[in-house]
Design an enzyme around this catalytic site. Structure first.
Site, mmCIF file in Angstrom:
data_model
loop_
_atom_site.group_PDB
_atom_site.id
_atom_site.type_symbol
_atom_site.label_atom_id
_atom_site.label_comp_id
_atom_site.label_asym_id
_atom_site.label_seq_id
_atom_site.Cartn_x
_atom_site.Cartn_y
_atom_site.Cartn_z
ATOM 1 N N TYR A 30 0.587 -0.966 -0.312
ATOM 2 C CA TYR A 30 0.083 0.148 0.047
ATOM 3 C C TYR A 30 1.223 1.449 -0.335
ATOM 4 O O TYR A 30 2.269 1.288 0.201
ATOM 5 C CB TYR A 30 -0.901 0.102 0.821
ATOM 6 C CG TYR A 30 -0.210 0.451 2.320
ATOM 7 C CD1 TYR A 30 -0.737 1.687 3.401
ATOM 8 C CD2 TYR A 30 0.249 -0.518 3.319
ATOM 9 C CE1 TYR A 30 0.497 1.919 4.078
ATOM 10 C CE2 TYR A 30 1.137 0.130 4.129
ATOM 11 C CZ TYR A 30 0.798 1.380 4.910
ATOM 12 O OH TYR A 30 1.446 1.851 6.238
ATOM 13 N N LYS A 143 6.152 -2.067 2.134
ATOM 14 C CA LYS A 143 5.261 -1.154 2.879
ATOM 15 C C LYS A 143 4.287 -2.182 2.230
ATOM 16 O O LYS A 143 3.594 -1.802 1.638
ATOM 17 C CB LYS A 143 5.112 0.123 2.034
ATOM 18 C CG LYS A 143 3.940 1.269 2.717
ATOM 19 C CD LYS A 143 4.421 2.465 2.162
ATOM 20 C CE LYS A 143 3.157 3.261 3.099
ATOM 21 N NZ LYS A 143 3.811 3.120 4.463
ATOM 22 N N GLU A 175 13.502 3.376 13.578
ATOM 23 C CA GLU A 175 12.328 4.191 12.682
ATOM 24 C C GLU A 175 11.289 3.579 13.978
ATOM 25 O O GLU A 175 10.999 3.455 15.243
ATOM 26 C CB GLU A 175 11.725 3.404 11.311
ATOM 27 C CG GLU A 175 11.097 2.174 11.739
ATOM 28 C CD GLU A 175 10.631 1.146 10.200
ATOM 29 O OE1 GLU A 175 10.831 2.492 9.479
ATOM 30 O OE2 GLU A 175 9.927 1.006 10.023
ATOM 31 N N LEU A 199 11.898 1.730 6.523
ATOM 32 C CA LEU A 199 11.174 2.203 5.689
ATOM 33 C C LEU A 199 11.239 3.304 4.847
ATOM 34 O O LEU A 199 11.956 4.263 6.046
ATOM 35 C CB LEU A 199 8.901 2.351 5.378
ATOM 36 C CG LEU A 199 9.092 2.867 4.516
ATOM 37 C CD1 LEU A 199 7.980 1.243 3.706
ATOM 38 C CD2 LEU A 199 7.465 3.475 4.766
#
Length: 276
Positions: A30, A143, A175, A199
């Site tokens: 996505y 993702k 992250e 990411l």
């Protein structure tokens, strides 16, 4: 209004199959795009990342970049969204439940827009965060729809009266549950390098480009919890959070408890970019 495969439909007209592999396995990818003034922000970067995510999990990208870009532009126009987000997902498709990936399966595309205000209050005042061991899988660069660990981490933050969870692997900061993280120390910006552990955030890339152009020193290298706790400034970046300062971590105040000078400068540069 939704985009469902090649059709623009009203919500009540869309019917998701119970055999969609996105439902069974989270077997899909996505992207979330920001819409400013009725225009999609950084479309090319998002679509290239989406295409890469598809390739990494062996989903045939169903369109060319130009074709999907055109469909998204039409969706925004048909949805009459001025300020908000566009959510786009591609699942592997519909097939009887099996761990083995079916042959000749057709991907399912779904996209829609929402009116979402910018988080201006949080960007101005800052937010609280907590830390947590990062025990997710080792392909955080994809993702994918498998977001249960991130969801639980975000909820853990809420349970501790915070708004974001900062992940670390054996003390090394990676992250956050729904954003990238940067720190400032002695005028230098530090952030984890792009690899399989984080990411590669679109907003992250935009902010680093703005910072470099403004002359701020940047170090893309691993840093640990001790460096995080000694940071002069801490902020997160992301499509929906933009550049949001963190003023408290594990109930310990960051510096003087106020958003820092470099964070403010980057926010100003970002504001100029999205309004230009």
């Amino acid at each position: 209004m939704l985009l469902y495969n090649d059709l623009f439909l009203n919500k009540e007209e869309v019917h998701i199959s119970h055999e969609d592999r996105g439902y069974y396995f989270g077997d899909g990818v996505y992207e979330v795009f920001r819409i400013y003034n009725g225009k999609i922000f950084e479309t090319e970067k998002h679509l290239q990342r989406l295409k890469r995510s598809c390739e990494e999990i062996q989903i045939q990208f169903p369109y060319t970049i130009e074709e999907i870009n055109d469909k998204l532009l039409q969706l925004v126009q048909k949805s009459f969204v001025h300020e908000g987000t566009l959510y786009l997902q591609i699942t592997r498709g519909v097939a009887p439940r099996s761990h083995v990936i079916p042959k000749d399966i057709k991907p399912v595309v779904l996209a829609y827009c929402n009116e979402v205000n910018r988080p201006l209050d949080k960007m101005q005042s800052g937010i609280k965060a907590i830390t947590q061991e990062d025990i997710r899988w080792l392909r955080c660069d994809i993702k994918s729809l498998n977001l249960l660990p991130n969801t639980l981490a975000k909820q853990n933050a809420v349970n501790h009266s915070a708004e974001e969870t900062i992940f670390h692997r054996d003390g090394v900061i990676t992250e956050c549950s729904a954003s990238n993280i940067m720190i400032v120390h002695d005028g230098e910006i530090h952030t984890h390098p792009v690899n399989h552990l984080i990411l590669n955030g679109v907003t992250r890339a935009v902010v680093l480009k703005l910072a470099a152009k403004a002359g701020f020193p940047i170090k893309e290298h691993p840093f640990d919890l001790k460096q995080l706790n000694r940071a002069d400034e801490v902020f997160i970046t992301g499509t929906t959070v933009e550049i949001t300062p963190i003023i408290s971590i594990d109930q310990l105040i960051v510096s003087d408890g106020k958003p820092g000078k470099i964070t403010r400068e980057l926010q100003n540069l970002y504001e100029k970019l999205i309004t230009s």
